[in-house]
Design an enzyme around this catalytic site. Structure first.
Site, PDB file in Angstrom:
ATOM      1  N   HIS A  53     -25.350  -9.982 -11.794  1.00  0.00           N
ATOM      2  CA  HIS A  53     -25.434  -9.036 -10.667  1.00  0.00           C
ATOM      3  C   HIS A  53     -26.475  -9.471  -9.637  1.00  0.00           C
ATOM      4  CE1 HIS A  53     -22.860  -5.988 -12.614  1.00  0.00           C
ATOM      5  NE2 HIS A  53     -23.449  -6.371 -13.728  1.00  0.00           N
ATOM      6  N   ASN A 126     -20.195   0.156 -13.602  1.00  0.00           N
ATOM      7  CA  ASN A 126     -19.347  -0.778 -12.876  1.00  0.00           C
ATOM      8  C   ASN A 126     -18.302  -0.008 -12.083  1.00  0.00           C
ATOM      9  OD1 ASN A 126     -20.473  -3.291 -13.682  1.00  0.00           O
ATOM     10  ND2 ASN A 126     -19.364  -3.219 -15.620  1.00  0.00           N
TER      11      ASN A 126
END
Length: 496
Positions: A53, A126
């Site tokens: 990420h 997510n």
């Protein structure tokens, strides 16, 4: 009148243009400490990017509670309709490095930090309700397949599909990734999910298992591969640009928070493991219950300070919200906070992005960059238990009720059963349109084009277990695609 420039210690700076030298032509004098400080600080302006990420975008906003859920949780945030709290978001790609293009095909992180009156609650999720694997032992291996090959230094489809073929339960997430949902237009046009099963408990000590859903109030919009290629050719910052423009124009993105709820004890009657991160709970059995509205309305004044320094961890919960036997969640409780300690330092939670707006009182001591007072207000109370009335004490009233778990410690084999293919089959046959299935076939065939025949055949076998049409569709798309130039992205032979 402009402010007077100073050193970091507060002393006025006489010049920010001319070095101190031994004469008009030099050399430099080492005593020009402000030059040394300026150069040394520049060397340290970057911190290690996140292992996962790395590329992210963030906004600040507010959550407003719109519906009563006190029968499920004692969390103060949800104690009454109308309560609000500040929120810091960070959306991100999973695999790409810090310089990756925003519009690449990837799962998107969807993380929210709620600054509640009882401390910070982090929802680290997510844009998909599931994940690739269900056991944390495989998480480091999975991430390695998303990063660069140790010899070619390039991303490796061979590694990705080889791993997925060896973990057939990943087909559910891979199907979503390769579908239209694999390239959202921007974070404001995608849903968010806690993904894991969490728990809540109420004032009576009754526990419920819950899943968090943030349903986008803007239209769900995605890019095709062709559209994304065109955008990436024009800008690598499309998500950041879109969010900046939306907020600057007063078009604040919104989501509605819902929960799915399962009473403790019902998990034993569930047709599959409800704590399995590769599966969803059917909405027909566990309908969405509305909780509140999230509005992200503010661009942080300093991106690095508030977005790059943001440290989200599932371990940050508040009384009334807890964990579950989800094995991936249990591992993330440790690994996320530990990643922040490595990347940002011992006191990462005292940085402005992470500092709670509730009072803080703990006995963590010293360490690198201890830039705040941490003597609990009484310099004698640097340990616990102690005799001092003004020292911090635990509060037994926020004790979580006991969680029933299996009594024996064992390693359950990672068996793949027909249950692992039921939900991807429903997604493929019942949710996707004919056009959506065609694009899925083409996207997946293109992604696995550089792979060896052996990996392709193993993956086709996984798709066959989902549905024969799925395997045939991807195979036909792969065979009809134009031949690609030879690339080094195939298994690397060791030197003889």
């Amino acid at each position: 009148m402009s402010k007077r420039q100073t050193t970091s210690a507060g002393a006025p700076v006489p010049t920010n243009e001319t070095s101190r030298t031994a004469g008009p032509r030099g050399p430099l004098l080492l005593e020009d400490y402000q030059l040394i400080e300026k150069l040394a600080h520049q060397n340290r302006e970057r911190i290690p990017e996140r292992a996962v990420h790395a590329k992210g975008w963030g906004l600040q906003g507010t959550l407003t509670v719109t519906h009563d859920i006190t029968k499920y949780t004692r969390a103060a945030l949800f104690s009454k309709v109308g309560n609000t709290c500040d929120v810091l978001s960070r959306w991100s790609t999973v695999a790409g490095e810090l310089g990756a293009a925003d519009a690449e095909r990837d799962v998107r992180g969807f993380s929210l930090k709620f600054y509640t009156e009882e401390g910070n609650w982090d929802m680290v999720g997510n844009n998909t309700p599931i994940f690739f694997v269900r056991d944390a032992y495989k998480f480091p291996d999975f991430i390695r397949t998303q990063k660069r090959h140790p010899k070619t230094n390039m991303r490796s489809p061979e590694a990705m599909f080889d791993f997925w073929a060896g973990q057939p339960e990943s087909v559910h997430q891979v199907t979503i990734l390769m579908s239209d949902r694999g390239i959202p237009k921007n974070p404001a046009h995608m849903h968010g999910y806690g993904s894991h099963t969490f728990s809540m408990w109420n004032d009576a000590g009754e526990r419920h298992w819950v899943k968090f859903h943030f349903r986008c109030q803007q239209p769900i919009e995605n890019y095709t591969n062709e559209e994304a290629k065109k955008i990436i050719g024009e800008t690598r910052e499309s998500f950041q640009e879109d969010l900046w423009n939306m907020v600057s124009e007063g078009k604040y993105p919104k989501w509605k928070l819902f929960i799915q709820v399962m009473k403790e004890g019902e998990e034993d009657k569930f047709p599959f493991n409800p704590f399995d991160l590769t599966k969803v709970w059917p909405h027909a059995d566990y309908p969405l219950i509305e909780v509140g509205e999230l509005e992200m309305h503010t661009i942080p004044e300093n991106y690095f300070q508030m977005v790059e320094n943001a440290a989200y961890s599932p371990s940050n919960v508040v009384p009334g919200i807890g964990f579950s036997p989800d094995k991936m969640l249990q591992a993330r409780i440790f690994s996320y906070a530990d990643a922040h300690r490595y990347r940002l330092g011992t006191h990462y939670e005292a940085l402005p992005a992470n500092a709670p707006k509730a009072p803080v009182a703990h006995y963590h001591k010293d360490g690198a960059m201890r830039f705040f007072r941490n003597d609990t207000g009484n310099f004698n109370a640097y340990y616990e238990p102690n005799q001092y009335e003004d020292a911090p004490r635990p509060d037994p009233s926020v004790m979580e009720p006991p969680m029933r778990i299996d009594a024996e410690a064992y390693r359950h084999p990672q068996e793949v059963t027909d249950d692992d293919f039921v939900q991807p089959r429903a997604l493929y046959k019942e949710v996707l349109s004919d056009e959506g299935r065609t694009r899925l076939h083409q996207n997946m065939a293109g992604a696995m084009a550089p792979c060896s025949d052996s990996v392709k055949e193993r993956w086709y076998a996984v798709l066959e277990r989902v549905h024969p049409d799925y395997a045939k569709g991807v195979r036909d798309a792969a065979e009809s695609a134009p031949a690609l130039p030879v690339t080094p992205d195939t298994p690397i032979k060791a030197a003889e």
